[in-house]
Each structure stands twice: as C-alpha cells, then as structure tokens.
Design an enzyme around this catalytic site. Structure first.
Site: not given
Lengths: 396, 386
Positions: A124-125, A127, A242, A382-383
């Site tokens: 995955q590219g 970030s 998912e 999580n923020e």
C-alpha cells in the site's frame, strides 16, 4: 435472543476445524509472522486459494465464499484457535474490493486471480512523511504524459513492501482543487524503474515497513483504477471495508489463553504468577473488556445478518480492539519479568545459529509489546476514530 | 445465534415506554418520591395490567412464557425513566425464588398474586456488617417443632416499605461465614416480632432496616431444603444483577444524550462547547462505555441459564463493566454539565446518583473482579497442571 449456533453452523465449524488441522503446513505451525520467509508466508494463502477460501468476503463471482457473517465469524475464530498465519489485508481486504467494485473488466481479469490464489503480493502506498492522519494532504504527483502517468514523490510506512510485486498508490493528479478532489488511485508494478524500497527498522528491531521513493516512475494510463480524481472516494471505501474483523477478538482470546499459560509457568514468591491476585485480576479485567468487545462485535454481526451495514460504530471496534491487543502484550511483558530484556540481534529471522537466553515464551514479549504500539496509530489513529464517532454517530 | 427480540418483547418495550412518557414525567416522579409512601401503588397496578409483572414467568407458572430477556427489556425502560417501583425486589428477586425454588404450594399461594400486583416482595439478605458476601449470615432460624423462630437484623432491604412479604435468608446451622446452613423463608411482613425502620435512599427508592425478634414462621414457609439455600440465593442474585445492569444501560443512555444536548447548547468563548475536541473525545468514550455495557448486559442475560460457573462469571463480568462504565459516565456527564451538573434541579444528577449506587448493589467492581478471578483461576491452574 440466544447464543446457540445452528446445527448447520456447528457442522461448518467442524468442517473448518478439520480442514485447518489437515492442511495447515507443518513447517510454519506455531510460528510468528516475523519468523517466516516470503514463501512460507504465502503458503497458507495459496492452500486456501485452492480450496476457494482465500477471499471469504468477496462476491462469489470473483472467488468469494458466500458465507454469512456468522460463518465468517466462525472462520476467524477457528483460525485464531489454530494460530494460523492469515493473508495480509492489503490484497484481500483492500485493493481487491476496490478493483472488483471500481476497476475495469481488464483490471479484474488481470489482478483478481493473483489475489485469490496468493501469487501476487500487494503493498500500500498511502501515507507520506507529511501526510499521516491528514492523508488527503499527500503530495506525490502523477502527471499525464501521452499514454503514461509519470509519478514522483515519497511514500512511507509501506508494510512488507520489500516482498511486493504490485503496489496501489494514491497520487495527486489535480493540484488546483480541494485536496480530497484531486487524488487518483494508481497501480504500480514494484519492479518499474524509479521505484526504490528502503527499509525502516522499527523499535522491535524488525524490518516490517519501508519508505518507497518514486522518481519519474512511468506506468500506462490504464493503471488508473476507476475515474481520475476519484481516488479519495476509493480510499475511504477501502479503509471502511471489513471493519468488523479489525477488532481481532478471536486472536485476543487466544492471546489471553497464552498469557495465562505464561503466568502459570512464571514464579512469584514460590507460587505461580497466576496465583498472585494482583496479576490475576489484571488478566481478569482484560478478559472482561474483551468479552464486552466480543458481544459488541456479535451485535454488529447480528445487524449485518439483517442487512444493516457496519456503520461508523465500527470505529468503536477498532479503538477497543487495539487497546486490548496492546494491553495483552503489555501484560505478557510484565509476566516474563527479567527475561524481557535480552536482545537477540537478528532473532528470529537469522535461524538456528542463535541460542536465546531465558524461556522460549519470553523471547518475543518485548518485541511484540513494541510492535503492537502501531495498532492505535495505523488504519486511522484511534484519535481519528474518535473524531469519526463524534461526527458521524454523536452529531457533534 | 440470535440477538433479536420477540414480538412480545417489542410490545412490552413500546407500551412501557409510552406509559413512562405519559405518566412518569420528571415533575410527577419527583413529587412521588417526596411523598409519604414514596411510590404509586396505582402505577404498580398499571404495570400489572400491561403484563410486565407476568412477563418473565413461564406459562406453566401462569406467566406470559418469557424469561430474563423480558426483564431486561423492562429494566432498560425503568432505567431511562428512573422508575422507582419495585420490579427488581418483587418480580426479579421474589419471583426468582418462587420460580426456581418454590414448592407447588408456595407457587400456588404466591405467584398469581405477585404477578397480579396484589402481593409485593422484598429480599432481606444483607446485614449491617456482611457487605456483599451472601454467605455472611448471622440472622438465625431456630427449629421449634414444625416451625422456625427468626432472630437478627437485615440491612438495606430495597423495596421493603412497600412489600407485603419478605424473602429472608437465615442461618439454620453452621457458623457465620459457612456456605452450608443457610435457609430462605417467605415471611409476611406483618408477622409478629418484625419491626422496621423505613427510609428513602439517595437514588429515590425506599428501603428498610428490619429487626426480627422471635418471629415464628411455619416450616412450609421455607423455600427449598434446609441449610442448602446459598446456590439458590446466588442464582437469584445473578438474575438481579442482570436486571440492574439493564437498568444502568437505560440510565447511561439518558445521561449521555443529555450531555450531548447540553454541550451543543452551552456556549463559551462564543462557540458551543461541543466543538471542543477534548470534550468530543470524552463524549465518544462515554458512548463506547454505554455500548460495551449494553453488550455485557446481553451477555449475562443470555448466559443466566447456563451452568453455574459460566453464569457466575458472566454476571461478575457484566457487573464489573457496568460498575466502571456507570461511574465513568456519571462523573464525565457531571463534569461536562459544569456547575449545572451538580444542581438538584437538573435530572442528570439523579441519573448520576442511581448509576453510582448500582455499583454497590449486589457487589461492586472490586468484589466482582475478585469473584470472576476466583472462577477463572481455578480453571487455569487445573489446566496448567495437565
């Protein structure tokens, strides 16, 4: 209301359990992900591909199983029970669904079979150094030049990109519009000239993630998935896909069993550590939190059986699931006591020439603790998940 | 696996919620709890008419054929409205003893009138120094021919001022902390030798200290076998735990909704305080705590009929979750309401009080974490020895 599984569901559980027992490769049994070669890593995926079980959630026409949400739950429970190495999410749960939902027929024919049978490794590219939680602020550019995209920029945190044949990238194709509206979703073969994968070594000493540098990388225009400048929509679709599995309930249940085994073997003042009421109550509290999460997930699954999609509440599953995973590694670290400290450079991937110090179960306690800090950061921190609930559920 | 409600359960929820909306408004409730009797017998009669009091009993016992899920549905609505009528003392606990332990004659004599609302029950088990330990029984029941004579003091008996009958735990043999030797009796509250001191509780109910002085009860008022009542008491109390967990979920829902509403209205620094991320994340954590509590309430309710160890673990796990979540939500809701949160005028404070006291009812977080651990640990150590 009741908790009983139907006879058909129990029969399905038996079928899954015996399939795993009979087919899970002997040489990787009981091993952690970190201990495996690329070939070992994909072995189980490929076996599942032959059985038709490698992409359970996909539509049947592309190789899915047509299982009910309850069957999928049983499937993940049985895999956790047997400690199997499951396929990475990047191909199966991320790019696959994007391709069969938004891709052309050519994309489907070309890429889906390799995901189903586990022969193509995807990374995955997304970030970038300057685009983390604010992912839409990404700067990597793709500029049209004839029949090709010319791509320049830098991606980071690319998990196991060192093994990948293919990558899916978010690139800016229009710098003059609102940042979410100028992004496209482009597929790049990782052996294309100009693609350079550089390792990032994490606090646990492992090479799990990478930087990916893209310098004048040229791919055919057809490698664009869906429409130009609609990439942000596809990325959001992908990240929401998912979500129920993200709670990791079955794995954490197994983790608590293992923690109890460790605490039964460790000694504290002449007694098993598990008999120390302070420590035992910490495990109890963790197990109680996990039970609450398990029933929250079951409620979500029950809603899905009735056709209700897992809404933004699934952010709850991510938050609590990762908190529990982290707490589990934290308590395991506490349990092993002194033997958390020895550092085995290169262990375990360097093989048998290392003789680790201390009990076997202690070797990975510290690396696992360090490694699991990632879970509350990745996949939307999580923020960010709390922001999602605040906005979409509570209307704040 | 099925998480859906039956048609009857949905009907119970709808009609009860309508009744509360129409006849249990905040002002009326406050007048009632401040009145001399502290409750509305006519409201209890309406609950009976709606079938609420029959809901969790089998058809065989004359009920509607429901189970603990029906009680869960009722109690969630009670929690939302802070309803004070004695559903837990009378229907869940009193009814629980009768249906699980009652003889044919005891059921015959009491169940129909309990479900009709003519008889109300309260369970007198705690004593001034017994804390949460159900086996800590000093009250004695001495055999005297075919009858028994009760002596002792029972503490914090919720619903007792409104009860016609008491279920009393008393020691027929053994020492103070022994598991064996505990019996339970059905005792008419007007029996000679009973004196009570009735009082309001901080959370709007009424309760009593009850003194037994040579109270003579007949032998056939004993529920179950002599000296073997502890497992029955534990089972019924676990059902009580499930019921108040559901009540807590209802109260949490209102506390959270009121807090969100207040945060959206209240402006400081020229903006609604709901725009502050630090408060948003607090409210998200309150939402999560409520959701996890609902999940745990489902969990314990569905496991009440499983084997004893599973049931006990399920009940203790739920009580730990609800105790912590209730305290967290109560405190956070009060904090976000600012000064208004600590006034008696706002209903929030009353939800806070109920959530706070639910933790200590039937054992608090510490007690249940220890009980859970003692059950889990036994399994572990035997597993480790294999």
């Amino acid at each position: 209301m009741n908790l009983e599984f139907s006879p058909e569901e129990n029969a399905f559980r038996e079928e899954v359990r015996s399939f795993i027992e009979e087919n899970y490769p002997e040489e990787i049994k009981g091993k952690d992900r970190e201990e495996l070669t690329k070939e070992q890593f994909v072995a189980w995926h490929q076996i599942l591909g032959k059985k038709g079980w490698s992409v359970p959630s996909w539509p049947v026409e592309y190789g899915g199983t047509g299982w009910t949400p309850t069957q999928k739950y049983i499937w993940s429970e049985e895999n956790a029970r047997a400690d199997t190495i499951m396929p990475l999410p990047f191909a199966v749960s991320m790019v696959g669904p994007v391709i069969y939902t938004f891709g052309s027929q050519e994309h489907k024919d070309k890429y889906l079979p390799g995901i189903v049978d586990g022969t193509t490794w995807w990374c995955q590219g997304f970030s970038e150094p300057g685009a983390g939680s604010d992912l839409a602020g990404l700067k990597t550019t793709a500029v049209r030049d004839g029949d090709e995209w010319v791509i320049n920029g830098q991606k980071t945190w690319t998990t196991l990109g060192q093994h990948a044949e293919m990558g899916f990238f978010l690139c800016r194709t229009n710098p003059d519009v609102k940042k979410q509206e100028g992004i496209s979703f482009i597929l790049i073969p990782m052996d294309t000239p100009g693609v350079e994968v550089r390792p990032i070594i994490m606090t646990d000493g492992g090479h799990e993630v990478n930087e990916v540098w893209l310098t004048d990388v040229r791919v055919p225009v057809d490698n664009l998935v869906g429409e130009e400048n609609k990439g942000w929509t596809y990325a959001k679709f992908l990240l929401a896909h998912e979500r129920t599995g993200i709670a990791g309930v079955a794995r954490s249940k197994r983790g608590i069993e293992k923690l109890r085994e460790v605490a039964a073997m460790e000694h504290d003042n002449g007694k098993p550590l598990i008999a120390n009421p302070d420590f035992a109550e910490k495990i109890s509290q963790l197990e109680i939190d996990l039970t609450a999460l398990e029933f929250t997930e079951l409620r979500t699954i029950a809603g899905m059986q009735k056709g209700k999609g897992p809404g933004p509440e699934s952010s709850l599953l991510k938050i609590k699931g990762t908190e529990i995973q982290q707490r589990l590694t934290e308590l395991t670290l506490e349990a092993v006591g002194n033997y958390a400290a020895p550092y085995f450079r290169g262990f375990p991937t360097d093989g048998d020439n290392v003789f680790p110090i201390g009990p076997d179960y202690a070797h990975m306690a510290m690396p696992n603790y360090l490694n699991m800090r990632k879970t509350s950061i990745y996949g939307g921190s999580n923020e960010i998940q709390r922001n999602i609930i605040a906005k979409a559920v509570l209307g704040l | 696996m099925d998480f859906s409600f039956t048609e009857e359960q949905n009907m119970i929820r709808d009609s009860l919620s309508r009744l509360i909306r129409e006849q249990y408004d905040w002002e009326t409730r406050n007048k009632v709890i401040a009145s001399e009797s502290g409750w509305r017998p006519e409201m209890w009669a309406q609950f009976a008419e709606l079938g609420l009091l029959m809901a969790p009993f089998s058809e065989e016992d004359g009920g509607l054929g429901g189970n603990a899920v029906d009680a869960m549905v009722v109690m969630e609505e009670f929690g939302k409205g802070l309803v004070i009528e004695p559903y837990v003392p009378s229907v869940v606990l009193g009814g629980g003893f009768l249906k699980h332990g009652g003889s044919a004659a005891q059921k015959e004599n009491h169940l129909a009138s309990l479900m009709g609302g003519e008889e109300t029950f309260a369970f007198a088990y705690a004593e001034p120094t017994s804390r949460f330990n159900l086996n800590d029984v000093s009250t004695t029941a001495r055999a005297n021919g075919s009858s028994y004579v009760l002596n002792g003091q029972k503490a914090m008996v919720y619903g007792a001022p409104w009860a016609t009958h008491l279920i009393v735990s008393a020691r027929t043999s053994g020492e103070r902390y022994d598991d064996a030797g505990i019996s339970v009796f059905i005792v008419p509250k007007d029996a000679a030798g009973i004196t009570t001191r009735d009082y309001p509780t901080m959370d709007g109910f009424r309760a009593s200290e009850i003194y037994f002085e040579n109270v003579e009860v007949s032998g056939d008022s004993m529920i179950g076998e002599e000296g073997k009542a502890l497992p029955l008491i534990e089972k019924v109390v676990d059902e009580g735990i499930a019921a108040i967990c559901s009540e807590a979920c209802g109260a949490m829902q209102i506390a959270n909704a009121d807090t969100i509403e207040y945060a959206k209205q209240r402006k400081q620094f020229n903006v609604p305080i709901s725009t502050f991320q630090v408060l948003q994340h607090e409210m998200v954590d309150m939402f999560i705590a409520h959701q996890q509590s609902v999940s745990m309430t489902f969990q314990v309710t569905m496991r009440l009929e499983e084997d004893e160890a599973t049931r006990k673990k399920a009940a203790s796990a739920a009580k730990v979750q609800i105790g912590k979540a209730g305290r967290f939500i109560g405190q956070a809701a009060t904090q976000i309401h600012g000064g208004m949160g600590v006034t008696d005028e706002l209903r929030l404070g009353h939800y806070f009080k109920r959530l706070t006291l639910i933790d200590s009812q039937f054992g608090n977080v510490d007690y249940h974490l220890r009980r859970y651990t003692s059950l889990a640990e036994g399994q572990d150590l035997s597993a480790a020895a294999e």
